[in-house]
Design a protein around this motif. Structure first.
Motif, PDB file in Angstrom:
ATOM      1  N   CYS A  94      44.673   2.165  39.998  1.00 19.43           N
ATOM      2  CA  CYS A  94      46.098   2.234  40.306  1.00 19.43           C
ATOM      3  C   CYS A  94      46.402   3.562  40.987  1.00 19.43           C
ATOM      4  O   CYS A  94      45.521   4.423  41.113  1.00 19.43           O
ATOM      5  N   ASN A  95      47.647   3.725  41.422  1.00 17.98           N
ATOM      6  CA  ASN A  95      48.011   4.968  42.090  1.00 17.98           C
ATOM      7  C   ASN A  95      48.096   6.119  41.098  1.00 17.98           C
ATOM      8  O   ASN A  95      47.551   7.193  41.309  1.00 17.98           O
ATOM      9  N   ALA A  96      48.816   5.903  40.028  1.00 19.86           N
ATOM     10  CA  ALA A  96      48.993   6.915  38.989  1.00 19.86           C
ATOM     11  C   ALA A  96      49.541   6.202  37.765  1.00 19.86           C
ATOM     12  O   ALA A  96      49.957   5.048  37.834  1.00 19.86           O
ATOM     13  N   THR A  97      49.556   6.881  36.624  1.00 21.72           N
ATOM     14  CA  THR A  97      50.132   6.293  35.417  1.00 21.72           C
ATOM     15  C   THR A  97      51.228   7.192  34.878  1.00 21.72           C
ATOM     16  O   THR A  97      51.196   8.407  35.049  1.00 21.72           O
ATOM     17  N   ASP A  98      52.198   6.554  34.235  1.00 17.91           N
ATOM     18  CA  ASP A  98      53.262   7.236  33.522  1.00 17.91           C
ATOM     19  C   ASP A  98      53.259   6.691  32.091  1.00 17.91           C
ATOM     20  O   ASP A  98      52.428   5.836  31.765  1.00 17.91           O
ATOM     21  N   SER A 106      42.942   9.479  29.520  1.00 20.46           N
ATOM     22  CA  SER A 106      41.543   9.020  29.559  1.00 20.46           C
ATOM     23  C   SER A 106      40.664   9.917  28.705  1.00 20.46           C
ATOM     24  O   SER A 106      39.792   9.435  27.961  1.00 20.46           O
ATOM     25  N   ARG A 107      40.860  11.219  28.798  1.00 21.34           N
ATOM     26  CA  ARG A 107      40.066  12.130  27.973  1.00 21.34           C
ATOM     27  C   ARG A 107      40.387  11.939  26.495  1.00 21.34           C
ATOM     28  O   ARG A 107      39.488  11.997  25.639  1.00 21.34           O
ATOM     29  N   GLU A 108      41.673  11.711  26.187  1.00 25.70           N
ATOM     30  CA  GLU A 108      42.045  11.501  24.784  1.00 25.70           C
ATOM     31  C   GLU A 108      41.390  10.232  24.227  1.00 25.70           C
ATOM     32  O   GLU A 108      41.049  10.174  23.041  1.00 25.70           O
ATOM     33  N   HIS A 109      41.223   9.212  25.066  1.00 23.99           N
ATOM     34  CA  HIS A 109      40.629   7.944  24.611  1.00 23.99           C
ATOM     35  C   HIS A 109      39.120   7.887  24.847  1.00 23.99           C
ATOM     36  O   HIS A 109      38.478   6.883  24.514  1.00 23.99           O
ATOM     37  N   GLY A 110      38.569   8.933  25.463  1.00 22.90           N
ATOM     38  CA  GLY A 110      37.135   8.977  25.664  1.00 22.90           C
ATOM     39  C   GLY A 110      36.613   7.985  26.680  1.00 22.90           C
ATOM     40  O   GLY A 110      35.503   7.463  26.542  1.00 22.90           O
ATOM     41  N   ILE A 111      37.425   7.696  27.723  1.00 22.01           N
ATOM     42  CA  ILE A 111      36.962   6.773  28.769  1.00 22.01           C
ATOM     43  C   ILE A 111      36.822   7.527  30.085  1.00 22.01           C
ATOM     44  O   ILE A 111      37.561   8.476  30.352  1.00 22.01           O
ATOM     45  N   PRO A 112      35.867   7.133  30.939  1.00 26.51           N
ATOM     46  CA  PRO A 112      35.685   7.818  32.216  1.00 26.51           C
ATOM     47  C   PRO A 112      36.879   7.608  33.149  1.00 26.51           C
ATOM     48  O   PRO A 112      37.513   6.541  33.141  1.00 26.51           O
ATOM     49  N   ALA A 113      37.169   8.642  33.948  1.00 24.56           N
ATOM     50  CA  ALA A 113      38.258   8.549  34.931  1.00 24.56           C
ATOM     51  C   ALA A 113      37.883   9.324  36.173  1.00 24.56           C
ATOM     52  O   ALA A 113      37.240  10.378  36.101  1.00 24.56           O
ATOM     53  N   VAL A 114      38.319   8.781  37.315  1.00 23.06           N
ATOM     54  CA  VAL A 114      38.047   9.388  38.617  1.00 23.06           C
ATOM     55  C   VAL A 114      39.321   9.356  39.436  1.00 23.06           C
ATOM     56  O   VAL A 114      40.068   8.361  39.398  1.00 23.06           O
ATOM     57  N   GLN A 115      39.601  10.439  40.160  1.00 18.79           N
ATOM     58  CA  GLN A 115      40.661  10.414  41.166  1.00 18.79           C
ATOM     59  C   GLN A 115      40.016  10.119  42.518  1.00 18.79           C
ATOM     60  O   GLN A 115      39.110  10.833  42.946  1.00 18.79           O
ATOM     61  N   LEU A 116      40.495   9.059  43.176  1.00 15.95           N
ATOM     62  CA  LEU A 116      39.954   8.650  44.471  1.00 15.95           C
ATOM     63  C   LEU A 116      41.124   8.323  45.393  1.00 15.95           C
ATOM     64  O   LEU A 116      41.836   7.326  45.184  1.00 15.95           O
ATOM     65  N   VAL A 117      41.343   9.153  46.390  1.00 16.12           N
ATOM     66  CA  VAL A 117      42.425   8.920  47.343  1.00 16.12           C
ATOM     67  C   VAL A 117      42.201   7.576  48.041  1.00 16.12           C
ATOM     68  O   VAL A 117      41.087   7.255  48.462  1.00 16.12           O
ATOM     69  N   ALA A 163      33.244   9.111  47.175  1.00 18.94           N
ATOM     70  CA  ALA A 163      33.248  10.368  46.433  1.00 18.94           C
ATOM     71  C   ALA A 163      34.673  10.761  46.097  1.00 18.94           C
ATOM     72  O   ALA A 163      35.500  10.958  46.998  1.00 18.94           O
ATOM     73  N   GLY A 164      34.972  10.848  44.807  1.00 18.40           N
ATOM     74  CA  GLY A 164      36.272  11.304  44.361  1.00 18.40           C
ATOM     75  C   GLY A 164      36.130  12.557  43.514  1.00 18.40           C
ATOM     76  O   GLY A 164      35.204  13.349  43.704  1.00 18.40           O
ATOM     77  N   ILE A 165      37.048  12.730  42.582  1.00 16.29           N
ATOM     78  CA  ILE A 165      37.033  13.885  41.681  1.00 16.29           C
ATOM     79  C   ILE A 165      36.970  13.359  40.255  1.00 16.29           C
ATOM     80  O   ILE A 165      37.820  12.564  39.836  1.00 16.29           O
ATOM     81  N   GLY A 166      35.967  13.791  39.510  1.00 16.37           N
ATOM     82  CA  GLY A 166      35.871  13.383  38.120  1.00 16.37           C
ATOM     83  C   GLY A 166      36.911  14.079  37.269  1.00 16.37           C
ATOM     84  O   GLY A 166      37.051  15.303  37.325  1.00 16.37           O
ATOM     85  N   THR A 167      37.664  13.308  36.480  1.00 12.69           N
ATOM     86  CA  THR A 167      38.711  13.908  35.647  1.00 12.69           C
ATOM     87  C   THR A 167      38.540  13.597  34.164  1.00 12.69           C
ATOM     88  O   THR A 167      39.233  14.179  33.340  1.00 12.69           O
ATOM     89  N   SER A 168      37.636  12.684  33.827  1.00  9.00           N
ATOM     90  CA  SER A 168      37.292  12.424  32.422  1.00  9.00           C
ATOM     91  C   SER A 168      35.863  11.922  32.405  1.00  9.00           C
ATOM     92  O   SER A 168      35.538  10.907  33.040  1.00  9.00           O
ATOM     93  N   GLY A 169      34.996  12.641  31.706  1.00 11.92           N
ATOM     94  CA  GLY A 169      33.561  12.418  31.822  1.00 11.92           C
ATOM     95  C   GLY A 169      33.084  11.085  31.290  1.00 11.92           C
ATOM     96  O   GLY A 169      33.739  10.415  30.493  1.00 11.92           O
ATOM     97  N   GLY A 205      46.892  13.087  41.369  1.00 10.89           N
ATOM     98  CA  GLY A 205      47.193  13.789  40.131  1.00 10.89           C
ATOM     99  C   GLY A 205      46.202  14.833  39.679  1.00 10.89           C
ATOM    100  O   GLY A 205      46.585  15.849  39.126  1.00 10.89           O
ATOM    101  N   GLY A 206      44.890  14.599  39.855  1.00 12.41           N
ATOM    102  CA  GLY A 206      43.916  15.600  39.462  1.00 12.41           C
ATOM    103  C   GLY A 206      43.678  15.674  37.967  1.00 12.41           C
ATOM    104  O   GLY A 206      44.005  14.771  37.191  1.00 12.41           O
ATOM    105  N   MET A 207      43.128  16.822  37.526  1.00  9.04           N
ATOM    106  CA  MET A 207      42.675  16.998  36.157  1.00  9.04           C
ATOM    107  C   MET A 207      43.795  16.893  35.132  1.00  9.04           C
ATOM    108  O   MET A 207      43.586  16.423  34.009  1.00  9.04           O
ATOM    109  N   LEU A 208      45.001  17.341  35.492  1.00  9.93           N
ATOM    110  CA  LEU A 208      46.103  17.353  34.534  1.00  9.93           C
ATOM    111  C   LEU A 208      47.042  16.176  34.705  1.00  9.93           C
ATOM    112  O   LEU A 208      48.132  16.155  34.135  1.00  9.93           O
TER     113      LEU A 208
END
Length: 907
Positions: free
Chosen positions: A829-833, A861-872, A796-802, A851-854
């Motif tokens: 990955c850990n995060a993106t720049d 991911s939201r700009e490209h319309g692909i799903p994204a999840v934050q998972l520690v 269970a993570g946090i959804g950040t792009s549907g 990183g979370g929602m922002l």
């Protein structure tokens, strides 16, 4: 040949002749420390004794037969070797020299006879406790016998196994013997000039007990333990051990006796505060003598004097000198301060080098203190805000938590308190607002031309889009920097820091006060008034940003890649030349030169981007053309890629539809039209802030790149002058340490040790295969990192792009691996720049750890319309190559092939 060497004969006391212990004692004596007198029986004496007895070849022949997996055989062979050596006859010449040297110490002097191996007591290995020591030896015959037994101890099963495990050649290793006058110590102990328990190099640890130190070394007693500040010698902590036994010399003959310690002595400190401070001062001087490297020192105290019995480097501890990375700080380091890693998870991802931390944290601290002063929060001005630990930055909860209560009405605090530990948040959110203090803050902020509600974003954009400010951020060329003297180069890089501080001045207040209230009010209105079924409404309202510098960069890069795709000449050149060679080969054709001309314009605007993480350690595209070669390759893998501007229009339309939907719901409630006006204002401010955030990141990256180039010039000078081995070593020293180095003011051995230790720590953090503790109390972890659940298939993570997507997981600790990505795979990955931006054109989904929602990855991911999840801990929980399903709405991650689930936990 003389087989006996006095401590005072320093020139003869080299490691190959007198071993580690003997060499260290000779150095202490030469430097004037109070060391009991003595001499060393050299390694040549050991070789002579074995040679005359005809044992030398037999010993090595026997040891070559050892099967180290067979403990019984190991013990049998080593025992046979020891028996031979214990029975060896001492050559007459050696006997005479030992007798003469022993007599020179005094009549029937009691001595300690200690082993001193050539691989012992070095920075690489201590061999602590593996070779024998004999105390209170009296008479030359007993001394000679103890020498034989020390020789034999080189061949105990534990010593033989230790050498084998640590890569020491049995044939190369040898042993000398230290014979040292005994001090009839009333108190003895061990002192570590750095703390081996928490790896702090600004703390010293002293163990003390009664009688001889053997009681401590052998673990027979629980000694007193005193922790002393290395900088000010202040006693920080004291634990009084029971000191149940006391070892003293036997009344007659050689040897020691052990007796119970009197009850009254067990509960009182063995050393007074004055004695602790005096001893710590001696330890600090010993460490200075050894180039600043932490030392393990045995000492004795009698008749008002401390005597040093031996000193050796502390081994088995990964010292990183984190405290030195904070050498820019002037405020005291509070031992009870609470620190969080959550800030770096959100804003400062990846490994953080000491050099970048020492400048970025200093800049940020300045901004935070200026903001606190402007707000009138005087009680927050005497706090540190950052700490360097575990290769990353920790952020002050003690500053952040009260700031939330002071600056934000209760309604808005949940939007700003993510750095506050969960068990503290309820109290933080509940405390009533001090209205008078808040109104004073608002009046002060809004009287500032750079930080007022309507001025802060305007001021930031002045920097971002004014050519003069952009030129300052870009800095000098490498040619011009080389003309600067060392002092001028220091002033130049400090000017760059001041430029960053001035730019961020309005952003600190704007993001910590105005924007948090805007975002908080926006979220509250959506939650309260939207009654529809779109679970992604919050994501959609913050997606599809108007054109900004990030999107301009992406669009132009896409156009460049399309030129390659549709030109047979460029494509052939691309396919036939890997990495930087592609750009060189472009010079050979007219189309190639035209492409290069356009690419050069692109570099002028965006050459400071393309990096894996924020740190100045990472190359930018202007440094390394292969970065863009790999990025082009990502785009070219997609057969019919959608242009970024079309994606932008699609997502903008979705955002505008989401806005209309929320507005429709708000219009149905009481005072709906008034509330719609309020929501429109908040919505416009949120979108404007998100655009500004992308633009300011682009600008601050300019300054960061200019600083990178400045410090590479400092590093180049350090290498040229022989102070550093490699150019990128400069990133593992703080700013102050680096400039001190090129002035010739740093110990060579200490610099090398710092670089090695810190690089190792940075690499651990940068590979993302370790998660630092979330909270520190002072310097010590107070909780465990999020647990990695072994073999889990449902996470269970946090959804950040549907959206929902299934695909192959590609786990990538480093951006350098993006060439391994295939279209449709799910990047973990850990995060993106910004350097990761091209991968979003081909991946099917994204799992990030922070990183979370922002977060950058969530937004793209939201700009490209692909799903994204934050998972520690996602990179450790998801096996490489597994078939997974991610749900960017609910935040769930599922491993679909269970056979691979266990593999993830094994990594």
């Amino acid at each position: 040949m003389d087989y006996v060497i006095a401590f005072e004969e320093r020139d003869r006391c080299v490691n190959e002749t007198v071993g580690g212990k003997g060499k260290n004692l000779a150095e202490l004596v030469a430097d004037g420390f109070d060391v009991p007198g003595g001499f060393i029986v050299s390694t040549e004496a050991y070789g002579l004794a074995l040679q005359e007895a005809g044992f030398a070849s037999h010993v090595l022949a026997d040891v070559r037969t050892i099967d180290y997996d067979d403990l019984a055989a190991l013990d049998s062979v080593s025992g046979r070797i020891r028996s031979m050596i214990e029975a060896v006859a001492i050559p007459a010449a050696l006997r005479d020299e030992v007798a003469k040297a022993y007599a020179s110490l005094g009549d029937d002097m009691r001595v300690a006879v200690r082993s001193s191996g050539t691989a012992e007591d070095t920075a690489a290995a201590s061999f602590a406790g593996l070779h024998d020591t004999f105390l209170e030896i009296c008479g030359v015959d007993d001394v000679l016998d103890a020498i034989r037994r020390c020789w034999a101890s080189m061949w105990t099963a534990r010593a033989v196994s230790y050498r084998n495990s640590n890569g020491f050649d049995h044939g190369e290793a040898s042993i000398a013997i230290v014979v040292q006058a005994m001090v009839h110590s009333a108190i003895s102990g061990v002192m570590f000039t750095a703390n081996p328990l928490n790896a702090r190099t600004d703390e010293m640890v002293i163990n003390a007990s009664y009688g001889l130190g053997e009681a401590i070394v052998s673990g027979q007693v629980t000694p007193d333990e005193y922790v002393v500040g290395g900088d000010d010698l202040a006693i920080k902590r004291a634990h009084i051990g029971d000191k149940a036994l006391t070892i003293t010399r036997a009344e007659s003959g050689s040897g020691t006796v052990t007796a119970d310690t009197a009850g009254v002595d067990r509960t009182r400190p063995a050393l007074t505060d004055e004695q602790i401070v005096e001893l710590a001062g001696i330890g600090r001087e010993v460490q200075r003598h050894y180039g600043g490297l932490p030392q393990d020192i045995e000492w004795g105290y009698v008749d008002g004097r401390f005597h040093l019995l031996q000193a050796r480097p502390i081994t088995g501890v990964d010292f990183t000198w984190d405290e030195g990375v904070d050498d820019w700080q002037t405020l005291p380091d509070d031992e009870d301060a609470l620190w969080t890693f959550k800030y770096s998870e959100q804003y400062w991802t990846g490994g953080i080098t000491p050099l970048f931390y020492s400048i970025r944290a200093r800049e940020s601290h300045r901004g935070i203190m200026d903001m606190s002063a402007l707000a009138g929060f005087r009680d927050l001005l005497e706090l540190r805000t950052y700490k360097y630990r575990f290769g990353t930055a920790y952020y002050s909860v003690d500053w952040d938590e009260p700031f939330q209560r002071y600056a934000l009405p209760r309604l808005f605090r949940p939007s700003g308190s993510f750095n506050v530990p969960e068990d503290m948040q309820a109290a933080t959110h509940a405390e009533p607002l001090d209205v008078k203090r808040w109104l004073r803050m608002m009046a002060s902020i809004n009287s500032s031309p750079t930080s007022s509600f309507y001025g802060w974003k305007k001021n930031a954009r002045k920097f971002i889009f004014t050519p003069e400010e952009v030129a300052k951020a870009n800095g000098l060329s490498e040619t011009d920097m080389r003309k600067l003297s060392d002092s001028a180069l220091y002033r130049y890089e400090r000017d760059l820091q001041e430029q960053a501080i001035k730019f961020m001045e309005s952003l600190w207040v704007g993001t910590h006060v105005q924007n948090l209230m805007i975002m908080g009010g926006f979220a509250q209105m959506v939650a309260r008034y939207y009654k529809g079924e779109n679970a992604l409404i919050g994501q959609e309202l913050m997606s599809g940003l108007p054109t900004n510098l990030q999107s301009q960069e992406s669009q132009e890069f896409f156009r460049l890649s399309e030129l390659i795709r549709h030109s047979p000449v460029l494509r052939q050149t691309f396919d036939g030349n890997q990495g930087a060679a592609f750009f060189t080969a472009l010079e050979d054709s007219e189309e190639g030169r035209a492409f290069l001309e356009r690419y050069t314009v692109f570099l002028t605007e965006h050459g400071h981007r393309g990096h894996a993480d924020r740190d100045i350690y990472f190359s930018r595209r202007a440094d390394d053309p292969s970065i863009d070669y790999e990025a082009f390759r990502m785009y070219l893998q997609a057969e019919n890629p959608t242009p970024p501007w079309e994606l932008e229009r699609t997502v903008i339309a979705k955002r505008e539809a989401a806005f209309d939907e929320v507005m429709a719901h708000i219009g149905k409630v009481r005072f709906g039209k008034v509330l719609q006006q309020l929501f429109t204002f908040l919505y416009d401010e949120v979108v404007d802030f998100l655009v500004l955030r992308e633009d300011w990141r682009h600008y601050i990256d300019r300054i960061t790149f200019a600083k990178r180039k400045a410090f590479l010039e400092v590093g180049r000078r350090a290498v040229e002058r022989g102070f550093l081995d490699e150019l990128d070593d400069c990133f593992f020293l703080s700013e102050n340490e680096l400039f001190s180095l090129i002035d010739g003011g740093q110990s060579d051995v200490l610099v090398k040790a710092k670089i090695a230790g810190r690089r190792k720590q940075f690499d651990r953090m940068n590979t993302r295969m370790v998660t630092p503790p979330m909270l520190l109390r002072g310097n010590d972890p107070i909780d465990d990192a999020d647990e990695v659940i072994e073999g889990a298939t449902q996470m269970a993570g946090i959804g950040t792009s549907g959206g929902v997507i299934e695909g192959i997981a590609r786990v990538m600790p480093s951006m350098s691996m993006i060439g391994d990505l295939n279209p449709g795979e799910i990047l973990v990955c850990n995060a993106t720049d910004p350097g990761w931006a091209p991968v979003f054109s081909i991946i099917g989904g994204l799992v990030i750890e922070t990183g979370g929602m922002l977060a950058h990855g969530s937004c793209l991911s939201r700009e490209h319309g692909i799903p994204a999840v934050q998972l520690v801990n996602g990179m450790r929980m998801i096996p490489e190559g597994a078939h997974i399903r991610i749900n960017g709405t609910s935040g769930s991650v599922e491993i679909l092939d269970e056979a691979l689930a266990a593999a993830g936990s094994a990594k």
